[in-house]
Scaffold this active site. Structure first.
Site, short mmCIF file in Angstrom:
data_model
loop_
_atom_site.label_atom_id
_atom_site.label_comp_id
_atom_site.label_asym_id
_atom_site.label_seq_id
_atom_site.Cartn_x
_atom_site.Cartn_y
_atom_site.Cartn_z
N SER A 138 0.87 -1.45 0.14
CA SER A 138 -0.12 0.09 0.06
C SER A 138 0.84 1.24 -0.05
CB SER A 138 -0.91 0.08 1.43
OG SER A 138 -1.49 1.24 1.51
N TYR A 151 -2.17 0.22 10.64
CA TYR A 151 -2.09 -0.09 9.29
C TYR A 151 -0.77 0.23 8.70
CZ TYR A 151 -3.74 -0.82 4.55
OH TYR A 151 -4.07 -1.10 3.18
C1 8X3 Z 1 -5.16 1.82 1.25
C2 8X3 Z 1 -4.49 3.31 1.17
O1 8X3 Z 1 -4.45 5.60 2.18
O2 8X3 Z 1 -6.23 3.94 3.13
O3 8X3 Z 1 -4.13 0.87 1.29
O4 8X3 Z 1 -3.98 3.80 3.59
S1 8X3 Z 1 -4.61 4.12 2.76
#
Ligand code: 8X3
Length: 253
Positions: A138, A151
């Site tokens: 990502s 995340y």
């Molecule tokens: C998804 C992109 O900007 O939501 O992997 O982290 S974000």
């Protein structure tokens, strides 16, 4: 067209980028193995692809369950492609108040899940004589943003796994490709992140003319995988035109 014997394993194939990638790799001629926890969904997609004349099977798998992953690996002698797509985000809390359980789950799915599949299938990818490992990371693996928390940390882990593995296996017949998408509007990503809160999920894409779609990313993955064997797309970052960085997004009023 890929030779009919070329097997492509896709994790998280029950929806979004994983499902779109399984479909596109099947259309490109691969024998696709769709894996996910949700059996009904992958079975339905595998049937649909088979009816369309492609080669596809479903295998229920939780990527964080190492014993199950090892058992899955015994079903194959060689594998051409592994797409590590399973993962996702939970919550958008600041570091100060984020839930450690969410952080742990995100590390488990995004990093350990990728590690499990990669370790279990690497010998089969080498045995194919021309293997490809894709890590779907990502833009969150390449820069941070407020509320990105666990995340961002997990996706940085996935990025580092890909980069380290590429160094370690150079000389073996396996490419390591990292695809890092930015804002992708799928049915579930934002909804899962916000525990089913539709209003919060909708806000992520509010005013953005055209976020990327799952198909946009799947097309990029398929393109990278189908380059000639000597061409390794190390890292490909893709974002919608309206997104200049993780924190700079153009929104129409
Ligand atoms: C998804 C992109 O900007 O939501 O992997 O982290 S974000």
């Amino acid at each position: 067209m890929a030779p009919a014997s070329r097997i492509a394993v896709v994790t998280g194939a029950s929806s979004g980028i994983g499902a779109a990638t399984a479909r596109q790799l099947a259309e490109a001629g691969y024998r696709v193995v769709l894996t996910a926890r949700r059996k009904d969904r992958i079975e339905a997609l595998a049937e649909q692809l088979t009816r369309a004349g492609h080669s596809a099977v479903a295998y229920q798998l939780d990527v964080t369950d190492r014993a199950a992953v090892d058992e899955f690996a015994t079903a194959f002698q060689t594998i051409g492609v592994l797409v590590n797509n399973a993962g996702g985000a939970l919550g958008a809390d600041p570091v100060a108040t984020g839930d450690p359980a969410d952080w742990r789950t995100m590390y488990e799915t995004n990093v350990i899940g990728t590690l499990n599949l990669t370790q279990a299938l690497l010998p089969r990818l080498v045995a194919s004589g021309d293997g490809v490992i894709v890590v779907v990371s990502s833009t969150a693996g390449h820069g941070t943003y407020e509320g990105g928390g666990g995340y961002v940390a997990a996706k940085h882990g996935a990025h580092v796994l890909a980069e380290t593995l590429r160094l370690e296996i150079v000389g073996q017949p396996v490419r390591v490709i990292e695809i890092a998408p930015g804002m992708v509007k799928t049915d579930e990503f934002a909804l899962t992140r916000f525990a089913g809160d539709e209003a919060k999920a909708a806000k992520v894409y509010e005013g953005v003319a055209e976020p990327l779609t799952a198909d946009d990313v799947a097309e990029t993955i398929t393109w990278a995988v189908t380059r000639p064997s000597h061409v390794n797309v190390d890292l490909l970052v893709l974002r919608p035109r309206a997104q200049a960085s993780n924190t700079k997004v153009h929104r129409e009023p």
